[in-house]
Structure formats: C-alpha cells, structure tokens
Design a protein around this motif. Structure first.
Motif, PDB file in Angstrom:
ATOM      1  N   ARG A   9       0.839  -1.212   0.000  1.00 18.19           N
ATOM      2  CA  ARG A   9       0.000   0.000   0.000  1.00 18.19           C
ATOM      3  C   ARG A   9       0.866   1.250   0.000  1.00 18.19           C
ATOM      4  O   ARG A   9       1.942   1.267   0.588  1.00 18.19           O
ATOM      5  N   ARG A  10       0.342   2.298  -0.621  1.00 18.32           N
ATOM      6  CA  ARG A  10       1.016   3.603  -0.593  1.00 18.32           C
ATOM      7  C   ARG A  10       0.279   4.501   0.391  1.00 18.32           C
ATOM      8  O   ARG A  10      -0.935   4.684   0.289  1.00 18.32           O
ATOM      9  N   VAL A  11       1.034   5.045   1.322  1.00 22.37           N
ATOM     10  CA  VAL A  11       0.453   5.899   2.370  1.00 22.37           C
ATOM     11  C   VAL A  11       1.125   7.271   2.328  1.00 22.37           C
ATOM     12  O   VAL A  11       2.348   7.366   2.248  1.00 22.37           O
ATOM     13  N   LEU A  12       0.300   8.298   2.373  1.00 18.39           N
ATOM     14  CA  LEU A  12       0.780   9.683   2.401  1.00 18.39           C
ATOM     15  C   LEU A  12       0.372  10.298   3.739  1.00 18.39           C
ATOM     16  O   LEU A  12      -0.781  10.148   4.162  1.00 18.39           O
ATOM     17  N   ALA A  49       3.926  -0.507   4.535  1.00 17.72           N
ATOM     18  CA  ALA A  49       3.515   0.438   3.495  1.00 17.72           C
ATOM     19  C   ALA A  49       4.720   1.180   2.923  1.00 17.72           C
ATOM     20  O   ALA A  49       5.757   1.305   3.570  1.00 17.72           O
ATOM     21  N   SER A  50       4.528   1.686   1.707  1.00 18.92           N
ATOM     22  CA  SER A  50       5.472   2.622   1.110  1.00 18.92           C
ATOM     23  C   SER A  50       4.969   4.021   1.493  1.00 18.92           C
ATOM     24  O   SER A  50       3.887   4.424   1.071  1.00 18.92           O
ATOM     25  N   VAL A  51       5.734   4.725   2.320  1.00 21.92           N
ATOM     26  CA  VAL A  51       5.216   5.934   2.973  1.00 21.92           C
ATOM     27  C   VAL A  51       5.944   7.189   2.510  1.00 21.92           C
ATOM     28  O   VAL A  51       7.175   7.232   2.501  1.00 21.92           O
ATOM     29  N   PRO A  61      13.505  13.992  14.357  1.00 28.86           N
ATOM     30  CA  PRO A  61      14.146  13.393  13.181  1.00 28.86           C
ATOM     31  C   PRO A  61      13.141  12.814  12.186  1.00 28.86           C
ATOM     32  O   PRO A  61      12.012  12.482  12.548  1.00 28.86           O
ATOM     33  N   ASP A  62      13.591  12.683  10.926  1.00 25.73           N
ATOM     34  CA  ASP A  62      12.786  12.001   9.920  1.00 25.73           C
ATOM     35  C   ASP A  62      12.624  10.542  10.341  1.00 25.73           C
ATOM     36  O   ASP A  62      13.595   9.905  10.756  1.00 25.73           O
ATOM     37  N   PRO A  63      11.418   9.971  10.225  1.00 27.91           N
ATOM     38  CA  PRO A  63      11.235   8.565  10.612  1.00 27.91           C
ATOM     39  C   PRO A  63      12.026   7.626   9.697  1.00 27.91           C
ATOM     40  O   PRO A  63      12.218   7.911   8.512  1.00 27.91           O
ATOM     41  N   ILE A  64      12.444   6.529  10.257  1.00 29.23           N
ATOM     42  CA  ILE A  64      13.209   5.523   9.509  1.00 29.23           C
ATOM     43  C   ILE A  64      12.290   4.806   8.521  1.00 29.23           C
ATOM     44  O   ILE A  64      11.153   4.484   8.850  1.00 29.23           O
ATOM     45  N   GLY A  65      12.802   4.578   7.310  1.00 32.00           N
ATOM     46  CA  GLY A  65      12.059   3.791   6.331  1.00 32.00           C
ATOM     47  C   GLY A  65      10.949   4.549   5.638  1.00 32.00           C
ATOM     48  O   GLY A  65      10.066   3.944   5.018  1.00 32.00           O
ATOM     49  N   VAL A  66      10.989   5.887   5.728  1.00 33.22           N
ATOM     50  CA  VAL A  66       9.940   6.743   5.170  1.00 33.22           C
ATOM     51  C   VAL A  66      10.595   7.766   4.250  1.00 33.22           C
ATOM     52  O   VAL A  66      11.679   8.261   4.551  1.00 33.22           O
ATOM     53  N   THR A  67       9.957   8.075   3.115  1.00 31.89           N
ATOM     54  CA  THR A  67      10.436   9.174   2.274  1.00 31.89           C
ATOM     55  C   THR A  67       9.877  10.475   2.834  1.00 31.89           C
ATOM     56  O   THR A  67       8.665  10.686   2.809  1.00 31.89           O
ATOM     57  N   THR A  68      10.747  11.310   3.386  1.00 33.45           N
ATOM     58  CA  THR A  68      10.287  12.551   4.017  1.00 33.45           C
ATOM     59  C   THR A  68      10.589  13.740   3.116  1.00 33.45           C
ATOM     60  O   THR A  68      11.712  13.895   2.642  1.00 33.45           O
ATOM     61  N   VAL A  69       9.567  14.540   2.868  1.00 32.44           N
ATOM     62  CA  VAL A  69       9.703  15.768   2.074  1.00 32.44           C
ATOM     63  C   VAL A  69       9.458  16.927   3.022  1.00 32.44           C
ATOM     64  O   VAL A  69       8.380  17.017   3.629  1.00 32.44           O
ATOM     65  N   ARG A  70      10.445  17.783   3.178  1.00 28.73           N
ATOM     66  CA  ARG A  70      10.307  18.906   4.111  1.00 28.73           C
ATOM     67  C   ARG A  70       9.879  20.175   3.380  1.00 28.73           C
ATOM     68  O   ARG A  70      10.447  20.517   2.353  1.00 28.73           O
ATOM     69  N   VAL A  71       8.872  20.813   3.943  1.00 27.78           N
ATOM     70  CA  VAL A  71       8.355  22.056   3.368  1.00 27.78           C
ATOM     71  C   VAL A  71       8.216  23.087   4.485  1.00 27.78           C
ATOM     72  O   VAL A  71       8.354  22.757   5.668  1.00 27.78           O
ATOM     73  N   GLU A  72       7.950  24.325   4.098  1.00 30.82           N
ATOM     74  CA  GLU A  72       7.731  25.376   5.103  1.00 30.82           C
ATOM     75  C   GLU A  72       6.295  25.867   5.123  1.00 30.82           C
ATOM     76  O   GLU A  72       5.687  25.945   6.174  1.00 30.82           O
ATOM     77  N   LEU A  85       1.047  11.998  -4.743  1.00 27.94           N
ATOM     78  CA  LEU A  85      -0.071  11.114  -5.122  1.00 27.94           C
ATOM     79  C   LEU A  85       0.328  10.288  -6.343  1.00 27.94           C
ATOM     80  O   LEU A  85       1.227  10.693  -7.068  1.00 27.94           O
ATOM     81  N   PRO A  86      -0.270   9.128  -6.611  1.00 28.99           N
ATOM     82  CA  PRO A  86      -1.429   8.564  -5.924  1.00 28.99           C
ATOM     83  C   PRO A  86      -1.067   7.881  -4.606  1.00 28.99           C
ATOM     84  O   PRO A  86       0.094   7.560  -4.364  1.00 28.99           O
ATOM     85  N   ALA A  87      -2.083   7.671  -3.790  1.00 30.43           N
ATOM     86  CA  ALA A  87      -1.909   6.947  -2.537  1.00 30.43           C
ATOM     87  C   ALA A  87      -3.172   6.140  -2.256  1.00 30.43           C
ATOM     88  O   ALA A  87      -4.259   6.503  -2.706  1.00 30.43           O
ATOM     89  N   ASP A  88      -3.006   5.060  -1.524  1.00 29.45           N
ATOM     90  CA  ASP A  88      -4.166   4.267  -1.077  1.00 29.45           C
ATOM     91  C   ASP A  88      -4.813   4.895   0.150  1.00 29.45           C
ATOM     92  O   ASP A  88      -6.020   4.822   0.338  1.00 29.45           O
TER      93      ASP A  88
END
Ligand code: C5P
Length: 221
Positions: A9-12, A49-51, A61-72, A85-88
């Motif tokens: 599953r893809r989770v956002l 999940a792919s997160v 810190p950024d969580p382990i095993g997660v793709t983290t995108v930082r914004v302001e 997107l897309p995500a489940d």
C-alpha cells in the motif's frame, strides 16, 4: 501484530506546523511538534507500506524507512502532497496555518518609531479538503485530524462533512490536556456515518499503531 498489514500500500502523511513568512526573519506558526504525524508515518512503514511524509518545520528526526519531504508553507505542503499522489491512504495530521500574510516583504520590516503596520492575512489552501475533493485520483481512504478545545465530537462531525474525508481523528487540545507538544494523546475516531470510537489516553506511538491497524482493516475490508 500489524506487521505486513499494509504491505504493497502507498500511504501519504502530512505532519508538523507550517511557517508562513512575514519577512525574511519573521513568520506565523503554531505549536505543533509533528510527533503524532511522524509516529503515524513510522507505524505505516513498520506495517509494510510505502510511505511519503510531507512535513513542515519540526525539531524531531525524519522517521526511519519513510520518504520525508520537508516544506515550510501551506502552499509548499499542498504542492508536495499533490506530487506524492497517488496513494491508497492519505492521513492529514499537519497543523496547517489557516492564514498567511498577504505579502511576504523582501526585506526586514523596520521599527521606525511609527505605529506598526497592520498585518493583512489571506486564507491558505485547505490541503485535506482539496485532496478529499479530487475528481480523479482521490485516495480511497482520506483521514483528517481535528484539534479542538471544546465540543470535540460536534465539531468533528461537522468537519467530516465540510472537508469530505472518510474519517476524522479528533483530539482535545485544550491546554489542560498537554497534547500540543506532549507525548500522549486522547483521540476519538469519527466515521462518516457519525459513529464514534473513543480510545484511552495513550502514547502518540501507540495511537499511531492503533490507527494504522484500524486503517489497514478498512482498506482490506
Ligand atoms: O479546519 P481544521 O484546520 O480544524 O482542520 C484540520 C484538518 O484539516 C487536519 O487534518 C489538517 O491537517 C487539515 N488541514 C489541511 N489544510 C489546511 C487546514 C487544515 O490539510 N489549510
């Protein structure tokens, strides 16, 4: 165990506050720590999940095993969410600033002995409502949060209709509860049909694991 419950599953997830610039050195923000959203992202990854986590400025810190995108800003957060997107399942745990300064001054506003200029504000995009309302590519399960200080359930029921999401995780953030920035959380899950499930006060990590298990059940069912 929830291990593997979200395999494939893809989770956002959105998390943290936003910073809305006034000038190069000043911004509008809020007290969100990002702890609950980050814990959800970590729990979803632990469940296979792919997160993608889209996070405002946080000190954790950024969580382990997660793709983290930082914004302001809220607008950057919306753009990063759309790009992810897309995500489940999409879970909107960020405390997005509702308003931003109408203009970002290019140089620092000076104190020049005159009365300060009023700060004009404009509304930010509602990221949750935007994604929940997508005609194409709406994630099948869209989850919002409601941080309320009073009439928590009433407000949450109205919010679910207004935002168009499938589930609201409501929490009481009145100062006495110590939820904002704290490590524990008392939440209610409100479904579209108005039904409520109330959990005991738990560590945010445990809230995250239970929420992930609950959502895995919904997408499987
Ligand atoms: O309307 P309110 O801010 O109380 O709604 C909270 C929910 O909406 C949360 O899930 C939050 O992440 C989301 N939200 C958003 N974009 C905004 C405002 C809120 O995604 N501009």
């Amino acid at each position: 165990s929830a291990a593997g419950a979200l395999a494939g599953r893809r989770v956002l997830v959105t998390s943290g506050p936003t910073h809305e610039p006034i000038d190069p050195v000043r911004y509008l923000a809020n007290r969100s720590s990002g702890r609950q959203g980050h814990a959800i992202a970590a729990a979803a990854a632990a469940a296979g999940a792919s997160v993608t986590l889209v996070s405002g400025p946080v000190a954790i810190p950024d969580p382990i095993g997660v793709t983290t995108v930082r914004v302001e800003t809220a607008r950057e957060m919306l753009a990063a969410v759309e790009a992810a997107l897309p995500a489940d399942i999409a879970i909107f745990a960020a405390a997005v600033g509702d308003w931003r300064p109408a203009t970002e001054r290019e140089s620092k506003i000076k104190k020049d002995g005159e009365a300060p200029a009023p700060l004009a504000l404009v509304e930010n995009p509602d990221i949750l409502a935007t994604v929940a309302g997508l005609a194409q590519g709406r994630p099948p399960l869209v989850v919002g949060f409601a941080a309320e200080t009073d009439n928590v359930l009433d407000h949450a029921r109205k919010k679910i209709a207004k935002k168009g999401c499938d589930l609201i995780v409501a929490n009481d953030v009145s100062p006495a509860g110590g939820v904002m920035g704290g490590s524990r959380n008392t939440v209610h899950l409100i479904a579209r049909d108005g039904s409520v499930e109330t959990w005991p006060t738990l560590d945010k990590d445990e809230v995250a694991r239970r929420l992930v298990a609950h959502l895995a059940g919904l997408v499987a069912g």
